[in-house]
Design a protein around this motif. Structure first.
Motif, PDB file in Angstrom:
ATOM      1  N   ASP A   1     -15.648  16.501  29.178  1.00 57.71           N
ATOM      2  CA  ASP A   1     -15.941  15.119  28.803  1.00 57.71           C
ATOM      3  C   ASP A   1     -17.146  15.023  27.879  1.00 57.71           C
TER       4      ASP A   1
ATOM      5  N   PHE B   1     -16.043  15.999  24.403  1.00 54.79           N
ATOM      6  CA  PHE B   1     -15.335  14.902  23.751  1.00 54.79           C
ATOM      7  C   PHE B   1     -16.301  13.805  23.319  1.00 54.79           C
ATOM      8  N   LEU B   2     -17.319  13.541  24.137  1.00 56.39           N
ATOM      9  CA  LEU B   2     -18.309  12.516  23.800  1.00 56.39           C
ATOM     10  C   LEU B   2     -19.040  12.873  22.511  1.00 56.39           C
TER      11      LEU B   2
ATOM     12  N   GLY C   1     -18.017  14.908  20.179  1.00 57.97           N
ATOM     13  CA  GLY C   1     -17.056  14.876  19.072  1.00 57.97           C
ATOM     14  C   GLY C   1     -16.796  13.467  18.588  1.00 57.97           C
ATOM     15  N   GLN C   2     -16.635  12.532  19.518  1.00 56.40           N
ATOM     16  CA  GLN C   2     -16.399  11.137  19.138  1.00 56.40           C
ATOM     17  C   GLN C   2     -17.629  10.538  18.466  1.00 56.40           C
ATOM     18  N   ARG C   3     -18.793  10.911  18.945  1.00 57.19           N
ATOM     19  CA  ARG C   3     -20.027  10.413  18.323  1.00 57.19           C
ATOM     20  C   ARG C   3     -20.130  10.895  16.883  1.00 57.19           C
ATOM     21  N   ARG C   4     -19.806  12.135  16.642  1.00 54.85           N
ATOM     22  CA  ARG C   4     -19.852  12.674  15.276  1.00 54.85           C
ATOM     23  C   ARG C   4     -18.823  11.976  14.389  1.00 54.85           C
ATOM     24  N   TYR C   5     -17.644  11.720  14.933  1.00 53.40           N
ATOM     25  CA  TYR C   5     -16.586  11.033  14.193  1.00 53.40           C
ATOM     26  C   TYR C   5     -17.025   9.618  13.821  1.00 53.40           C
ATOM     27  N   ASP C   6     -17.628   8.902  14.772  1.00 47.79           N
ATOM     28  CA  ASP C   6     -18.118   7.549  14.502  1.00 47.79           C
ATOM     29  C   ASP C   6     -19.250   7.561  13.483  1.00 47.79           C
ATOM     30  N   GLN C   7     -20.123   8.544  13.580  1.00 53.75           N
ATOM     31  CA  GLN C   7     -21.228   8.638  12.629  1.00 53.75           C
ATOM     32  C   GLN C   7     -20.714   8.916  11.225  1.00 53.75           C
TER      33      GLN C   7
ATOM     34  N   ASN D   1     -11.469   5.314   9.793  1.00 49.76           N
ATOM     35  CA  ASN D   1     -12.135   6.229  10.723  1.00 49.76           C
ATOM     36  C   ASN D   1     -12.100   5.741  12.163  1.00 49.76           C
ATOM     37  N   GLN D   2     -11.333   4.699  12.440  1.00 48.54           N
ATOM     38  CA  GLN D   2     -11.261   4.204  13.814  1.00 48.54           C
ATOM     39  C   GLN D   2      -9.971   4.634  14.450  1.00 48.54           C
TER      40      GLN D   2
END
Length: 98
Positions: free
Chosen positions: A38, A41-42, A44-50, A97-98
């Motif tokens: 988890d 994944f957190l 990874g998602q933070r990097r994707y959002d950034q 990117n969402q």
């Protein structure tokens, strides 16, 4: 001669404790593994959002930089695009990117 059988007393209170301890250790290992997954994944998602936020900011900055008007009589610089245009330009890069 008489041979006596010497038997050691087995502590019966500790018999069968391996199974509950093993079960607790397995549950703890599964919980730690789930936490690690988890957390991965957190991040990874933070990097994707950034990345999406960075792309939107660069798009908005590019639009504003290409629409800077020269100084007016008072020495003020202004932009030839509205805030709504800048916002819509940023949304073009955020939404994919969402």
């Amino acid at each position: 001669m008489c041979l006596q059988h010497q038997t050691r007393a087995q502590p019966h209170a500790q018999a069968g404790q391996v199974l509950p301890v093993f079960a607790i250790v397995v549950i703890a290992l599964i919980a730690v593994t789930a936490l690690v997954i988890d957390t991965g994944f957190l991040f990874g998602q933070r990097r994707y959002d950034q990345n999406g936020a960075d792309a939107a900011a660069l798009a908005a900055a590019r639009l504003m930089a290409t629409s800077v008007s020269p100084f007016d009589n008072n020495g003020n610089t202004f932009f030839a695009v509205s805030d709504a245009d800048v916002y819509n330009e940023a949304l073009k890069y955020v939404n994919p990117n969402q």
